[in-house]
Write a protein that holds these residues in place. Structure first.
Motif, mmCIF file in Angstrom:
data_model
loop_
_atom_site.group_PDB
_atom_site.id
_atom_site.type_symbol
_atom_site.label_atom_id
_atom_site.label_comp_id
_atom_site.label_asym_id
_atom_site.label_seq_id
_atom_site.Cartn_x
_atom_site.Cartn_y
_atom_site.Cartn_z
ATOM 1 N N ALA A 241 35.031 27.457 34.455
ATOM 2 C CA ALA A 241 34.148 25.930 34.564
ATOM 3 C C ALA A 241 34.767 25.799 35.855
ATOM 4 C CB ALA A 241 35.176 25.580 33.678
ATOM 5 N N GLY A 242 35.099 26.740 37.154
ATOM 6 C CA GLY A 242 35.647 25.846 38.375
ATOM 7 C C GLY A 242 36.065 26.477 39.086
ATOM 8 N N LEU A 243 35.627 26.537 40.821
ATOM 9 C CA LEU A 243 35.768 26.983 41.555
ATOM 10 C C LEU A 243 36.366 26.668 42.747
ATOM 11 C CD1 LEU A 243 32.879 29.012 41.808
ATOM 12 C CD2 LEU A 243 34.687 29.936 40.880
ATOM 13 N N MET A 244 38.117 25.698 41.996
ATOM 14 C CA MET A 244 39.195 24.744 42.984
ATOM 15 C C MET A 244 39.563 26.535 43.763
ATOM 16 S SD MET A 244 40.297 22.283 42.985
ATOM 17 C CE MET A 244 41.413 21.118 44.065
ATOM 18 N N SER A 245 39.741 27.315 43.997
ATOM 19 C CA SER A 245 40.101 27.917 45.084
ATOM 20 C C SER A 245 39.313 28.221 46.353
ATOM 21 C CB SER A 245 40.456 29.440 44.526
ATOM 22 O OG SER A 245 39.884 30.069 44.365
ATOM 23 N N GLU A 246 37.993 27.589 46.125
ATOM 24 C CA GLU A 246 37.007 28.338 47.004
ATOM 25 C C GLU A 246 36.346 26.555 47.643
ATOM 26 O OE1 GLU A 246 33.110 30.210 45.662
ATOM 27 O OE2 GLU A 246 35.040 31.522 45.525
ATOM 28 N N TYR A 247 36.681 25.460 46.630
ATOM 29 C CA TYR A 247 36.083 24.816 47.410
ATOM 30 C C TYR A 247 36.214 23.742 48.884
ATOM 31 C CZ TYR A 247 34.698 23.267 42.681
ATOM 32 O OH TYR A 247 34.652 23.011 41.288
ATOM 33 N N ASN A 248 37.037 24.579 49.010
ATOM 34 C CA ASN A 248 36.929 23.973 50.511
ATOM 35 C C ASN A 248 37.095 25.278 51.378
ATOM 36 O OD1 ASN A 248 37.929 21.778 50.307
ATOM 37 N ND2 ASN A 248 39.768 22.456 49.311
ATOM 38 N N GLN A 249 36.065 26.026 50.945
ATOM 39 C CA GLN A 249 35.765 27.400 51.963
ATOM 40 C C GLN A 249 34.235 27.509 52.244
ATOM 41 O OE1 GLN A 249 37.285 30.518 49.985
ATOM 42 N NE2 GLN A 249 39.305 30.758 49.920
ATOM 43 N N ALA A 250 34.154 28.014 53.191
ATOM 44 C CA ALA A 250 32.234 28.244 53.710
ATOM 45 C C ALA A 250 32.020 28.934 52.523
ATOM 46 C CB ALA A 250 32.471 28.288 54.909
ATOM 47 N N GLU A 251 32.607 30.217 52.697
ATOM 48 C CA GLU A 251 31.603 31.299 51.924
ATOM 49 C C GLU A 251 31.767 31.193 50.091
ATOM 50 O OE1 GLU A 251 30.010 33.006 53.522
ATOM 51 O OE2 GLU A 251 29.756 31.656 54.806
ATOM 52 N N ARG A 252 31.279 32.164 49.103
ATOM 53 C CA ARG A 252 31.948 31.969 48.012
ATOM 54 C C ARG A 252 32.120 33.448 47.840
ATOM 55 N NH1 ARG A 252 28.117 30.014 43.555
ATOM 56 N NH2 ARG A 252 26.381 28.923 44.849
ATOM 57 N N ALA A 253 33.477 33.512 47.393
ATOM 58 C CA ALA A 253 34.636 34.678 47.239
ATOM 59 C C ALA A 253 33.568 35.362 45.928
ATOM 60 C CB ALA A 253 35.467 34.337 46.495
ATOM 61 N N ALA A 254 33.911 36.697 46.934
ATOM 62 C CA ALA A 254 33.358 37.838 45.217
ATOM 63 C C ALA A 254 34.300 37.999 43.611
ATOM 64 C CB ALA A 254 33.390 39.120 45.449
ATOM 65 N N GLY A 255 33.530 38.128 43.037
ATOM 66 C CA GLY A 255 34.710 37.976 41.671
ATOM 67 C C GLY A 255 35.610 38.947 41.150
ATOM 68 N N PRO A 256 36.059 38.956 40.609
ATOM 69 C CA PRO A 256 36.896 40.013 39.985
ATOM 70 C C PRO A 256 35.557 41.699 39.584
ATOM 71 C CG PRO A 256 36.609 38.736 38.156
ATOM 72 C CD PRO A 256 35.662 38.413 39.636
ATOM 73 N N PRO A 257 36.068 42.387 39.459
ATOM 74 C CA PRO A 257 35.525 43.871 39.308
ATOM 75 C C PRO A 257 35.548 44.198 37.737
ATOM 76 C CG PRO A 257 37.581 45.018 40.273
ATOM 77 C CD PRO A 257 37.436 43.301 40.050
ATOM 78 N N PRO A 258 33.855 44.016 38.034
ATOM 79 C CA PRO A 258 33.283 44.052 35.737
ATOM 80 C C PRO A 258 34.101 44.527 35.369
ATOM 81 C CG PRO A 258 31.425 44.695 38.222
ATOM 82 C CD PRO A 258 32.758 43.933 39.139
ATOM 83 N N GLY A 259 34.178 45.635 36.015
ATOM 84 C CA GLY A 259 35.077 47.025 35.197
ATOM 85 C C GLY A 259 36.150 46.212 34.065
ATOM 86 N N PHE A 260 37.010 44.982 34.988
ATOM 87 C CA PHE A 260 37.783 44.750 33.360
ATOM 88 C C PHE A 260 37.502 44.043 32.120
ATOM 89 C CE2 PHE A 260 40.338 43.782 38.095
ATOM 90 C CZ PHE A 260 40.664 45.259 38.299
ATOM 91 N N TRP A 261 36.138 42.927 32.588
ATOM 92 C CA TRP A 261 35.583 42.580 31.499
ATOM 93 C C TRP A 261 34.694 43.565 30.624
ATOM 94 C CZ3 TRP A 261 32.701 38.475 34.992
ATOM 95 C CH2 TRP A 261 34.152 38.221 35.539
ATOM 96 N N ILE A 262 34.652 45.049 30.727
ATOM 97 C CA ILE A 262 33.932 45.965 29.528
ATOM 98 C C ILE A 262 35.051 46.529 29.340
ATOM 99 C CG2 ILE A 262 32.612 48.041 29.715
ATOM 100 C CD1 ILE A 262 31.099 47.450 32.394
ATOM 101 N N ARG A 263 36.503 46.849 30.342
ATOM 102 C CA ARG A 263 37.235 47.398 29.379
ATOM 103 C C ARG A 263 38.132 46.530 28.178
ATOM 104 N NH1 ARG A 263 41.898 48.727 33.395
ATOM 105 N NH2 ARG A 263 42.430 45.728 32.952
ATOM 106 N N ALA A 264 37.767 44.909 28.059
ATOM 107 C CA ALA A 264 38.646 44.513 27.214
ATOM 108 C C ALA A 264 37.403 43.957 26.538
ATOM 109 C CB ALA A 264 38.747 42.902 27.813
ATOM 110 N N ARG A 265 35.736 44.565 26.835
ATOM 111 C CA ARG A 265 34.851 43.770 25.473
ATOM 112 C C ARG A 265 34.784 41.786 25.601
ATOM 113 N NH1 ARG A 265 37.558 49.018 24.562
ATOM 114 N NH2 ARG A 265 36.019 50.028 23.339
ATOM 115 N N ALA A 266 35.228 41.790 26.706
ATOM 116 C CA ALA A 266 35.254 40.608 27.030
ATOM 117 C C ALA A 266 34.196 39.732 27.229
ATOM 118 C CB ALA A 266 36.114 39.642 28.646
ATOM 119 N N ILE A 267 33.662 38.088 26.498
ATOM 120 C CA ILE A 267 32.795 37.237 26.701
ATOM 121 C C ILE A 267 33.034 36.587 27.553
ATOM 122 C CG2 ILE A 267 31.235 35.816 25.711
ATOM 123 C CD1 ILE A 267 31.436 37.585 22.760
ATOM 124 N N VAL A 268 32.242 36.317 28.741
ATOM 125 C CA VAL A 268 32.175 35.540 29.910
ATOM 126 C C VAL A 268 31.510 34.359 30.078
ATOM 127 C CG1 VAL A 268 32.806 35.039 32.429
ATOM 128 C CG2 VAL A 268 33.590 37.229 31.103
#
Lengths: 329, 329
Positions: A241-268
């Motif tokens: 819902a938000g990206l507070m950590s990068e609002y003041n940065q010029a570049e978009r940061a990469a996200g977490p390794p998708p394997g973490f979400w696969i392992r958890a069967r997460a819904i994002v």
């Protein structure tokens, strides 16, 4: 009628400073037919505004010379619309100024049942709706869920924590000081709260979630999103819902390794609060009885007067606010 | 009875080579009470096996000296279980060997309606179930959806493409050669196919999805996941089902910037096919009529004999297979 306004003066480099904005004096607008002239009573300051300045926000961009935008509660001064009358309190995107005129269909009455009209900008406003949409409608929090909420004393976080405990979930927050953590536990119902400046975040998360995180409400992106994703329980839900950590940065940061979400069967879920505008009344009606009963409340960090707005926004960006950032006028 | 087996000899450095495995000769097992001895007829080779070797797979790890694991179709030789009789074809995790013995509850009969018994390892096997779970049960593909499927002629990809077109969606695939792309269009119903070695992937995706990607079935991670996430349509669904791009790497790669998913209001699903085991029969029954009617089929890349298994797996890892990798014995 004099109308003081705050405009963007120049693009901030990184963290915004008050000098990036300027206070100018204009004439208050004259409402056209169907429009309503309002005096700003409360203005909401929110992290997404930094993203508008960076040209990366879904709601549009702000360039130097533009009036800063934002939602406010105004008192009707003159109405050229039969649906509104002087003295009435309304909510709308008035911007950083003392007076604004908007068409009637861009304004909503503030419920007279609401003890604190400014809460129409927080607990029952954009931040509250964000929290409700993410935690109740998307993640469907339920008894037994262990939920991680960053910036838990902020606008979205404090609403989310209360909504989660209301639904029987257990909340662990993060905040930037011991004082905020104490507040989260005493006033927001959090079971635990991690001071993110105290170090060892990964270990503290391990301790707080021995069986993993069932729901993570991501308001910050960056390191915490990755640490949380690594610690998800099976069938976890993550709301982005938000990206507070990068609002003041010029570049978009990469996200977490998708394997973490696969392992958890997460819904994002990607969450944009504007999509839920049509359901705002349903949300407000669900909350009003809890507010009346004292089960939901809103701490605010209130600055006084249009001239205090720029500095209040910079404080919010530095994470120095304690409660939902509001300017009272 | 002689039972030739393939074991892991040493941990591969990066891309596996045949010398990382060794062919050994053991005695065929004697089935205990309730167990069934089978002769392997077909063995499935799958990318996830690389992940087992790397110690990162949900199904467990494989260390040097261990028998390589994998699903196979076997013919019952002797049965100590009243539910099975000699000559019958069954499916189970037999591993990389000529004979295996398993308890009856670890075996499923192969439907006698199935024209090609080896398809129990592909279209109706793990790869097909992965594709069905991701595209039908999770992403809920529907007419009008434009779907991006990488490795579209591979095991999961070719099943997914057919399942999507069966549900009225439009498929764009990616593959590693013009020949594979032609096959995707002629035999799998893909509307378009991008040869990922032809360069300019980002531009080709822009051209193929002028209005964005509605569903992305991520089997690869890495660059394509980021490029696809950047091009999602509103309300897109992303199914994370594999990380082919990093199976041969020591470190987990970061994922796409989460802002791409927020902007698209995407829902992202982590998929682990084992979770859907209980619904496998439902899936098989849904597919059998389409197979009988010729609407679903499976191209296989068949190696012959246990001695060809290691090299066939290495070919799969190099992306040189064309169709589902199978070893026939």
């Amino acid at each position: 009628m004099r109308n003081r306004q705050v405009k963007l003066k120049q693009y901030p480099e990184g963290m915004p400073r008050p000098g990036d904005f300027e206070l100018v004096t204009a004439q208050a607008p004259v409402p056209a037919e169907g429009h309503v002239l309002c005096r700003t009573r409360y203005l909401s300051l929110d992290p997404y505004m930094r993203s508008q300045i960076a040209g990366r926000h879904i709601s549009g961009t702000i360039a130097p010379g533009d009036l800063m935008r934002g939602e406010s509660v105004g008192e009707v001064v003159t109405s050229e619309n039969p649906g509104f009358e002087p003295g009435q309190l309304v909510r709308g995107f008035g911007g950083w100024q003392e007076y604004f005129a908007l068409p009637g269909d861009a304004l909503s009455p503030v419920s007279s049942q609401l003890s604190h009209p400014s809460w129409a900008l927080s607990l029952l406003g954009m931040t509250g709706l964000t929290a409700w949409a993410g935690m109740v409608w998307q993640a469907n929090v339920k008894p037994g869920d262990r939920v991680l909420i960053p910036a838990v004393t902020g606008g979205v976080g404090s609403a989310a924590a209360q909504f989660c405990t209301l639904h029987g979930a257990e909340v662990v927050g993060t905040a930037g000081s011991d004082e905020k953590c104490l507040f989260a536990k005493k006033e927001l119902g959090a079971e635990a709260c991690i001071n993110r400046k105290s170090g060892g975040l990964a270990t503290q998360l391990d301790d707080a979630f021995p069986e993993g995180i069932d729901v993570y409400f991501d308001l910050v992106g960056g390191e915490l999103l990755t640490l949380a994703s690594e610690r998800l329980a099976l069938n976890a839900r993550v709301v982005l819902a938000g990206l507070m950590s990068e609002y003041n940065q010029a570049e978009r940061a990469a996200g977490p390794p998708p394997g973490f979400w696969i392992r958890a069967r997460a819904i994002v879920y990607g969450l944009v609060v504007y999509d839920f505008e049509a359901r705002r009344e349903e949300f407000i009606q669900a909350c009003l009885p809890h507010i009346a009963a004292g089960r939901l409340s809103q701490r605010e960090d209130v600055a006084e007067g249009i001239e205090a707005t720029s500095e209040a926004f910079c404080r919010l960006m530095r994470g120095e606010n304690f409660g939902k950032a509001i300017v009272a006028m």
